[in-house]
Design an enzyme around this catalytic site. Structure first.
Site, PDB file in Angstrom:
ATOM      1  N   GLY A 239       0.789  -1.235   0.000  1.00 47.47           N
ATOM      2  CA  GLY A 239       0.000   0.000   0.000  1.00 47.47           C
ATOM      3  C   GLY A 239       0.813   1.273   0.000  1.00 47.47           C
ATOM      4  O   GLY A 239       0.243   2.360   0.099  1.00 47.47           O
ATOM      5  N   ARG A 321      -7.427   2.457 -14.631  1.00 48.55           N
ATOM      6  CA  ARG A 321      -7.380   3.194 -13.363  1.00 48.55           C
ATOM      7  C   ARG A 321      -8.084   4.554 -13.402  1.00 48.55           C
ATOM      8  O   ARG A 321      -8.786   4.909 -12.457  1.00 48.55           O
ATOM      9  CB  ARG A 321      -5.947   3.317 -12.857  1.00 48.55           C
ATOM     10  CG  ARG A 321      -5.285   1.940 -12.617  1.00 48.55           C
ATOM     11  CD  ARG A 321      -3.985   2.020 -11.838  1.00 48.55           C
ATOM     12  NE  ARG A 321      -4.204   2.394 -10.459  1.00 48.55           N
ATOM     13  CZ  ARG A 321      -4.002   3.593  -9.968  1.00 48.55           C
ATOM     14  NH1 ARG A 321      -3.553   4.562 -10.749  1.00 48.55           N
ATOM     15  NH2 ARG A 321      -4.248   3.844  -8.708  1.00 48.55           N
ATOM     16  N   CYS A 352     -15.394   2.002 -27.084  1.00 44.54           N
ATOM     17  CA  CYS A 352     -16.723   2.529 -27.296  1.00 44.54           C
ATOM     18  C   CYS A 352     -17.373   2.752 -25.935  1.00 44.54           C
ATOM     19  O   CYS A 352     -18.229   1.982 -25.501  1.00 44.54           O
ATOM     20  CB  CYS A 352     -17.491   1.514 -28.122  1.00 44.54           C
ATOM     21  SG  CYS A 352     -18.927   2.225 -28.835  1.00 44.54           S
TER      22      CYS A 352
END
Ligand SMILES: Cc1ncc(COP(=O)(O)O)c(C=O)c1O
Ligand SMILES: N[C@@H](CCCC[NH3+])C(=O)O
EC number: 4.1.1.20
Length: 425
Positions: A239, A321, A352
């Site tokens: 993290g 992301r 699309c």
């Protein structure tokens, strides 16, 4: 041939784009090694027993795992596929840790057959499955128990994992963790090495980790009294945040290690418990800033007074992301690196999908179709979260080190896209 500008590992990004095509992921292997070494060296200087396990979900491939192996990292895998890749890369089994909140019977069997170093137990169902498999195979296994300590790290809510209301791990506050420890300690085939906790991702401060250590130690002190259990291992997960944009101010990687070691030392001392091995599981901070994605600019749509959309030949299929977490990135036009920034544009992908945007409102030199755009810090959770949406083949991945480039993942071909399709005629 356009002007040669930005380089990685001694190779110009433009020459790589021309050689391998776009979209293209390029990794600076020296950077990967330096990130890994920052963790490992700092632990060594702290004089504690440790393991730095690369969280391979961030980016897994045979070459990547070989680099992790060379850097003597352990390995965090969360699925049979990640475990399979580790085996194919020749990873030493005893350095592999298996995670997962819904491990299947075949995942657990594979891990036991391969003799992995440890299984991080996530839930009661898994204890049942593990028990049955170990009995049938007459085997034993080392395990950690994953604990949700009730800590909320400061990060995007989709990448928070340590809060009470989470799908991961045994909750401390409700007493589920107590029950899990008791069950596992009573199981003669599972050797409980210690506890695990991962509070989230892209974290820029050490407070959340320090609070986690305190919460874990409060529980460990009780478990010592209640069960005479002392943890040999405390795994504090990953993290550790990295720099994506100028606004991000991550700590040097070394600071996370010293903060963790200090707080474990202090808590162990305070509760009269012996010093455990400290394990961590960095993913993003090993590979994130080592990767760059190169695209070619295609269509440009200018809506006067509204926005200029610049589409590139990739998008959410190689970097989900921005769409998933509103993640922000910086980018440069490789062939115009020295030119003044003249306009503000938004970079769109070619899927699309309206949400298929890579960067909103970025300043660039006068942009034209055919320009090469490099998006930085895409080494983590880019390729690994890539998809074939709209049947786009996945991009190629190149490693560069000491002035040499090596293709480490081939670009998918259209034939790859239909390889599992069966005819219905
Ligand atoms: C259990 C666990 N360990 C390690 C990691 C790696 O996290 P990061 O890539 O943020 O270092 C994750 C992902 O967040 C995780 O869920
Ligand atoms: N995939 C996420 C982070 C979650 C990591 C796994 N727990 C990201 O791109 O930021």
């Amino acid at each position: 041939m356009v002007k040669d500008t930005l380089h990685i590992g001694g190779k110009s990004l433009i020459s790589l784009a021309e050689k391998y095509g776009t979209p293209l992921f390029v990794y600076d292997v020296e950077k990967i090694r330096n990130n890994a070494r920052a963790f490992v060296q700092t632990f060594k200087e702290q004089d504690v027993n440790f393991q730095v396990a690369y969280a391979s979900k961030a980016f897994s491939s045979i070459a990547m795992l070989q680099v992790a192996k060379q850097e003597e990292l352990s390995l965090d895998v969360v699925s049979e596929g990640e475990l399979y890749t580790a085996i194919e890369a020749g990873y030493p089994a005893d350095k592999i840790h298996l995670h997962g909140n819904n491990k299947s019977i075949s995942e657990l069997e594979m891990a036991i057959d391969y003799n992995v170093g440890c299984i991080v137990i996530d839930n009661f169902y898994e204890i049942e499955l593990l028990n049955a498999i170990l009995k049938e195979k007459n085997e034993t296994v080392n395990a950690l128990i994953r604990i949700t300590p009730g800590i909320e790290a400061h990060t995007h809510e989709y990448i928070l994992t340590g809060q009470e209301d989470s799908k991961f791990g045994f909750d401390l506050l409700s007493g589920q963790a107590d029950q899990a420890v008791s069950e596992v300690l009573n199981n003669e085939r599972i050797h409980l090495q210690g506890v695990h906790s991962h509070i989230g991702s892209q974290i820029f401060e050490t407070t959340g980790f320090e609070m986690t250590v305190q919460a874990l130690y409060k529980a460990l002190a009780q478990w010592k009294e209640k069960f005479e259990f002392e943890a040999e291992v405390i795994n504090l997960g990953g993290g550790f945040g990295i720099k994506y944009t100028q606004e991000d101010e991550p700590l040097p990687l070394q600071n996370y290690v010293t903060a963790l070691v200090d707080s474990v030392k202090q808590a162990a001392n305070e509760h009269g418990l012996s010093m455990p091995e400290i394990w961590i599981e960095p993913g993003r901070s090993i590979v994130g800033d080592a990767g760059v994605t190169i695209y070619e600019v295609g269509s440009i749509k200018d809506i006067p007074g509204v926005r200029k959309y610049v589409s590139v030949d990739g998008g959410m299929t190689d970097n989900i992301r921005p769409a998933l977490y509103q993640a922000e990135y910086e980018a440069e036009l490789l062939n115009k690196i020295d030119e003044p920034k003249e306009e503000t544009v938004s970079i769109a992908g070619k899927c699309c999908e309206t949400g298929d945007m890579l960067i909103w409102d970025i300043e660039v030199p006068t942009i034209e179709s055919g320009d090469y755009l490099a998006v930085f810090s895409t080494g983590a959770y880019g390729y690994s979260m890539a998809s074939n949406y709209n049947r786009f083949p996945k991009a190629a991945v190149v490693f560069v080190e000491n002035g040499e480039d090596r293709l480490v993942i081939k670009r998918e071909r259209y034939q790859d896209l239909t390889r599992f399709d069966l005819s219905y005629e």
